[in-house]
Design an enzyme around this catalytic site. Structure first.
Site, PDB file in Angstrom:
ATOM      1  N   ASP A 165      -4.803  -2.706  13.504  1.00  0.00           N
ATOM      2  CA  ASP A 165      -4.286  -2.885  12.136  1.00  0.00           C
ATOM      3  C   ASP A 165      -3.871  -1.565  11.559  1.00  0.00           C
ATOM      4  O   ASP A 165      -4.679  -0.881  10.957  1.00  0.00           O
ATOM      5  CB  ASP A 165      -5.369  -3.560  11.281  1.00  0.00           C
ATOM      6  CG  ASP A 165      -4.860  -3.919   9.900  1.00  0.00           C
ATOM      7  OD1 ASP A 165      -3.642  -3.870   9.684  1.00  0.00           O
ATOM      8  OD2 ASP A 165      -5.689  -4.264   9.039  1.00  0.00           O
ATOM      9  N   GLU A 176       0.375  -0.501   3.046  1.00  0.00           N
ATOM     10  CA  GLU A 176       0.120  -1.945   2.965  1.00  0.00           C
ATOM     11  C   GLU A 176      -1.311  -2.201   2.504  1.00  0.00           C
ATOM     12  O   GLU A 176      -1.581  -3.089   1.709  1.00  0.00           O
ATOM     13  CB  GLU A 176       0.341  -2.601   4.337  1.00  0.00           C
ATOM     14  CG  GLU A 176       0.290  -4.124   4.319  1.00  0.00           C
ATOM     15  CD  GLU A 176      -1.111  -4.713   4.518  1.00  0.00           C
ATOM     16  OE1 GLU A 176      -1.302  -5.893   4.236  1.00  0.00           O
ATOM     17  OE2 GLU A 176      -2.021  -3.972   4.955  1.00  0.00           O
ATOM     18  N   HIS A 189       2.868  -1.916   9.404  1.00  0.00           N
ATOM     19  CA  HIS A 189       2.550  -0.848   8.451  1.00  0.00           C
ATOM     20  C   HIS A 189       1.874   0.331   9.125  1.00  0.00           C
ATOM     21  O   HIS A 189       0.978   0.173   9.945  1.00  0.00           O
ATOM     22  CB  HIS A 189       1.754  -1.364   7.256  1.00  0.00           C
ATOM     23  CG  HIS A 189       0.403  -1.949   7.585  1.00  0.00           C
ATOM     24  ND1 HIS A 189      -0.724  -1.175   7.686  1.00  0.00           N
ATOM     25  CD2 HIS A 189       0.003  -3.218   7.805  1.00  0.00           C
ATOM     26  CE1 HIS A 189      -1.763  -1.962   7.954  1.00  0.00           C
ATOM     27  NE2 HIS A 189      -1.350  -3.210   8.049  1.00  0.00           N
TER      28      HIS A 189
HETATM   29 ZN   LIG Z   1      -2.611  -4.826   8.431  1.00  0.00          ZN
END
Ligand SMILES: [Zn+2]
Length: 456
Positions: free
Chosen positions: A290, A324, A278
């Site tokens: 992330d 996300e 994402h």
């Molecule tokens: Zn993530």
């Protein structure tokens, strides 16, 4: 006699295929560790663009940047999918203060995604500490009303897979405010989902469920050091007060995009295999782990096939999903459009567990395909990839519902992931170049094998 020669031919064929695959995996890993652009893409995403929270200018820049880089790879098709996303803005840095008589202690807090703000003067109230939502419910309205609920269940250190500990704690963050509000609480503070003690508060998604808007209460994360201090002080003085100031705001939804690039299949162009992560991140840092890492690794799969001149049998698509973190709208929109367009997805691989040393994969598939994967184990041994387990694969590919489909999640080592997850230290310097590249090579390899041998 005839049977023997048949077996000889068969085993020669099998070992030929095996050595061809060994050679291809070697080429993939060699390319990734020497020529892949994935680390420099991540450098750009993290350091030139920065955080990519849905609806932010960083997210919009991330879309344009990755689209241009995919176009530069000379893929068969690069395109955007429109996705309406929520727009939540944190505003000024939050304040957290423990007021214990004359003693005031500053603690590090941050608003959880989607939270409402406090009044300008802040929210000042007594605190009630609980270890779980069940414990909160057992206390009842009498003990909770008018207070700030402090959820302080730590992640269990004894699970080797850190995601297991996260999964057993995150309900406090996601549902904590909603449940506390039902009992008349005025705010919540949740211990950060972090296995170590430090001063970084970790944000993340939370939901008020179907509470009416007037019941929304401010909800924040507190650093693990802050949580320890607050808990210690509460044991001595249960009447102490907490001051919380937050400035966040939710605006109308805005238009954003999933970014998609593909190589058309040479034999089965109608069969689609997707890979990606994402593109959005939280706003406290640039989201290198992330999930900048997962995005550039997904891009690197197509880069590797192009550069090695490998022509996949099936269509291979990289999908960089938007939103996300606080809505999952990109994954849902991708599935909605794939249904509308009658697309046939046979495979999806997501990398959304950080850019750390890859250890293996998780799978959601039937037994036939799983045993096929297990037969490839020895091919991965030289690269120290050994964990092939069934389990959750990825949030963005979760909405895909094709019945005959293999879903895969890249499983990197999880020990350090929650040091960074959703916190201000999730920056480029936390990602190791070789670890990132090994992850990309591992993803490319499993896609090469599934593309070559097909889905049962
Ligand atoms: Zn993530």
């Amino acid at each position: 006699m005839r049977r023997i020669s048949f077996l000889v031919i068969l085993s020669t064929f099998v070992s030929f295929a095996q050595s061809e695959d060994e050679a291809m995996l070697k080429k993939i890993y060699d390319f990734s560790l020497t020529d892949s652009k994935c680390y420099s893409w991540l450098d750009d995403l993290s350091n030139k663009i920065g955080h990519r929270l849905s609806g932010s200018t960083g997210a919009a820049k991330g879309v344009l940047y990755t689209k241009a880089e995919l176009e530069a790879l000379g893929l068969d098709r690069v395109f955007l999918q429109d996705v309406m996303v929520p727009m939540w803005v944190r505003g000024k840095k939050e304040t957290g203060l423990i007021i214990d008589g004359e003693t005031k202690s500053i603690v590090q807090v941050c608003a959880l995604g989607g939270s409402v703000a406090t009044d300008k003067s802040g929210l000042l109230a007594e605190v009630i500490e609980v270890k779980s939502i069940d414990e909160l419910k057992s206390l009842g309205e009498d003990k909770v009303k008018g207070k700030i609920v402090f959820y302080n269940r730590p992640m269990e250190p004894t699970n080797i897979e850190a995601f297991t500990s996260y999964g057993r704690c995150v309900d406090q963050r996601f549902y904590g405010a909603m449940e506390a509000s039902k009992l008349g609480a005025v705010g919540t503070i949740v211990r950060s989902m972090n296995l170590r003690l430090d001063d970084f508060p970790h944000t993340g998604a939370q939901s008020y469920g179907d509470l009416p808007k007037e019941k929304y209460i401010p909800t924040a994360a507190i650093s693990t050091n802050g949580a320890e201090l607050l808990s210690k002080k509460l044991k001595i003085n249960p009447k102490l007060q907490f001051l919380l100031r937050m400035y966040c705001q939710t605006f109308d939804d805005v238009l954003s995009h999933n970014v998609i690039g593909e190589i058309k299949g040479s034999e089965h162009p109608e069969k689609i295999m997707i890979v990606g992560g994402h593109l959005d991140s939280w706003d406290l840092a640039d989201g290198s782990q992330d999930d900048g890492a997962g995005c550039v690794q997904g891009m690197a799969v197509l880069e590797t096939f192009k550069k090695l001149n490998y022509k996949p049998k099936n269509t291979i698509r990289v999908v960089l999903f938007m939103n996300e973190e606080n809505g999952g709208r990109g994954g849902k929109k991708y599935e909605e459009l794939s249904k509308q367009n009658n697309e046939n997805h046979i495979f999806a691989l997501e990398s959304d567990s950080g850019g750390f040393t890859p250890r293996g994969f998780s799978f959601e598939c039937d037994e036939n395909n799983y045993s096929k994967v297990l037969s490839w184990k020895s091919l991965f041994e030289p690269y120290l990839i050994h964990s092939f387990v069934k389990g959750h694969t990825g949030s963005d590919i979760n909405p895909l519902t094709s019945k005959k489909m293999v879903k895969v999640g890249l499983k990197p080592d999880s020990q350090r992931y929650f040091d960074y997850h959703h916190a201000a230290n999730d920056t480029f310097d936390g990602v190791n170049k070789r670890e990132l590249e090994l992850g990309a090579a591992t993803m490319t390899s499993i896609i090469y094998l599934f593309d070559k041998y097909g889905i049962d």
